[in-house]
Design a protein around this motif. Sequence first.
Motif, mmCIF file in Angstrom:
data_model
loop_
_atom_site.group_PDB
_atom_site.id
_atom_site.type_symbol
_atom_site.label_atom_id
_atom_site.label_comp_id
_atom_site.label_asym_id
_atom_site.label_seq_id
_atom_site.Cartn_x
_atom_site.Cartn_y
_atom_site.Cartn_z
ATOM 1 N N THR A 194 0.817 -1.208 0.000
ATOM 2 C CA THR A 194 0.000 0.000 0.000
ATOM 3 C C THR A 194 0.854 1.261 0.000
ATOM 4 O O THR A 194 0.645 2.145 -0.827
ATOM 5 N N ASP A 195 1.831 1.366 0.898
ATOM 6 C CA ASP A 195 2.643 2.576 1.015
ATOM 7 C C ASP A 195 4.041 2.412 0.429
ATOM 8 O O ASP A 195 4.583 3.338 -0.149
ATOM 9 N N GLY A 196 4.649 1.253 0.610
ATOM 10 C CA GLY A 196 6.007 1.021 0.151
ATOM 11 C C GLY A 196 7.025 1.397 1.223
ATOM 12 O O GLY A 196 6.709 2.079 2.198
ATOM 13 N N TYR A 197 8.241 0.929 1.023
ATOM 14 C CA TYR A 197 9.335 1.220 1.951
ATOM 15 C C TYR A 197 10.411 2.017 1.237
ATOM 16 O O TYR A 197 10.564 1.931 0.015
ATOM 17 N N GLU A 198 11.172 2.774 2.014
ATOM 18 C CA GLU A 198 12.187 3.648 1.430
ATOM 19 C C GLU A 198 13.372 3.766 2.372
ATOM 20 O O GLU A 198 13.196 3.907 3.581
ATOM 21 N N LYS A 199 14.567 3.683 1.818
ATOM 22 C CA LYS A 199 15.802 3.915 2.568
ATOM 23 C C LYS A 199 16.602 4.960 1.819
ATOM 24 O O LYS A 199 16.727 4.906 0.594
ATOM 25 N N LYS A 200 17.163 5.918 2.555
ATOM 26 C CA LYS A 200 17.978 6.962 1.943
ATOM 27 C C LYS A 200 19.413 6.817 2.427
ATOM 28 O O LYS A 200 19.665 6.662 3.623
ATOM 29 N N LEU A 201 20.334 6.870 1.482
ATOM 30 C CA LEU A 201 21.760 6.784 1.776
ATOM 31 C C LEU A 201 22.429 8.062 1.298
ATOM 32 O O LEU A 201 22.023 8.650 0.290
ATOM 33 N N GLU A 202 23.471 8.467 1.997
ATOM 34 C CA GLU A 202 24.216 9.663 1.636
ATOM 35 C C GLU A 202 25.667 9.280 1.362
ATOM 36 O O GLU A 202 26.277 8.548 2.145
ATOM 37 N N VAL A 203 26.206 9.766 0.245
ATOM 38 C CA VAL A 203 27.588 9.516 -0.124
ATOM 39 C C VAL A 203 28.389 10.742 0.308
ATOM 40 O O VAL A 203 28.180 11.837 -0.202
ATOM 41 N N VAL A 204 29.306 10.552 1.268
ATOM 42 C CA VAL A 204 30.067 11.657 1.839
ATOM 43 C C VAL A 204 31.538 11.476 1.495
ATOM 44 O O VAL A 204 32.111 10.425 1.767
ATOM 45 N N GLY A 205 32.147 12.499 0.905
ATOM 46 C CA GLY A 205 33.568 12.462 0.598
ATOM 47 C C GLY A 205 33.867 13.234 -0.678
ATOM 48 O O GLY A 205 33.039 13.289 -1.591
ATOM 49 N N VAL A 206 35.047 13.802 -0.732
ATOM 50 C CA VAL A 206 35.459 14.558 -1.909
ATOM 51 C C VAL A 206 35.699 13.578 -3.058
ATOM 52 O O VAL A 206 36.475 12.642 -2.939
ATOM 53 N N TYR A 220 23.619 5.898 6.125
ATOM 54 C CA TYR A 220 22.193 6.164 6.096
ATOM 55 C C TYR A 220 21.978 7.638 6.438
ATOM 56 O O TYR A 220 22.764 8.242 7.162
ATOM 57 N N ILE A 221 20.898 8.215 5.941
ATOM 58 C CA ILE A 221 20.655 9.641 6.132
ATOM 59 C C ILE A 221 20.460 9.995 7.609
ATOM 60 O O ILE A 221 20.860 11.062 8.057
ATOM 61 N N ASP A 222 19.883 9.076 8.388
ATOM 62 C CA ASP A 222 19.645 9.349 9.802
ATOM 63 C C ASP A 222 20.726 8.751 10.708
ATOM 64 O O ASP A 222 20.613 8.822 11.927
ATOM 65 N N GLU A 223 21.781 8.206 10.119
ATOM 66 C CA GLU A 223 22.864 7.592 10.894
ATOM 67 C C GLU A 223 23.803 8.670 11.425
ATOM 68 O O GLU A 223 24.152 9.609 10.715
ATOM 69 N N ILE A 224 24.208 8.519 12.656
ATOM 70 C CA ILE A 224 25.155 9.448 13.268
ATOM 71 C C ILE A 224 26.500 8.742 13.361
ATOM 72 O O ILE A 224 26.617 7.685 13.992
#
Length: 182
Positions: free
Chosen positions: A84-96, A167-171
Amino acid sequence: MSRLGKKPVPLGKATASINGRKVSISSGNSTLEYEHRPEVKVTLDDASKALNVTIDPKDESIKQVRAYWGLTRALLANMVKGVTDGYEKKLEVVGVGYTAQLAGQRLDLKVGFANTISVPIPPGLTVTVDKQMIVVKGPDKQAVGEFAAKVRSKRKPEPYNGKGIKYIDEIVRRKQGKAFGS
């Protein structure tokens, strides 16, 4: 008794069909199937439009069977939410110089190695890349999480500079490193 297992799974907009031990849940253009354990019984209540998960009373004393009861109910609830809604994960690539881009049915990552790392995208998932952001979407919670973890494992965030895929919410807990001079 499983408190969670006793609750029926409301279908909402989704439709379900049961064929033996195979449960099929669909909504729109996405369909998920699950074959449950023989110790557990899944029934469809047409009046309340819900799935009921029960176990055989003779096996209720076995701890493993009670675990299957709650597990089956949770998996069916995840399937209903996924179609019905679906799942989503966001990842961020950090680095020059660290980049991610789509090339057909694979994700190409340049994350500080001499070669480009290619990760094949499983069927049923949609992956989008926007600058330094990777978004993984799909109806199957396990497939979305597994693919996101696979991409993250190619270059985990390191604690000194914070570079890598996170992950976007990972510290990322940062370390100080060496102090020069006295």
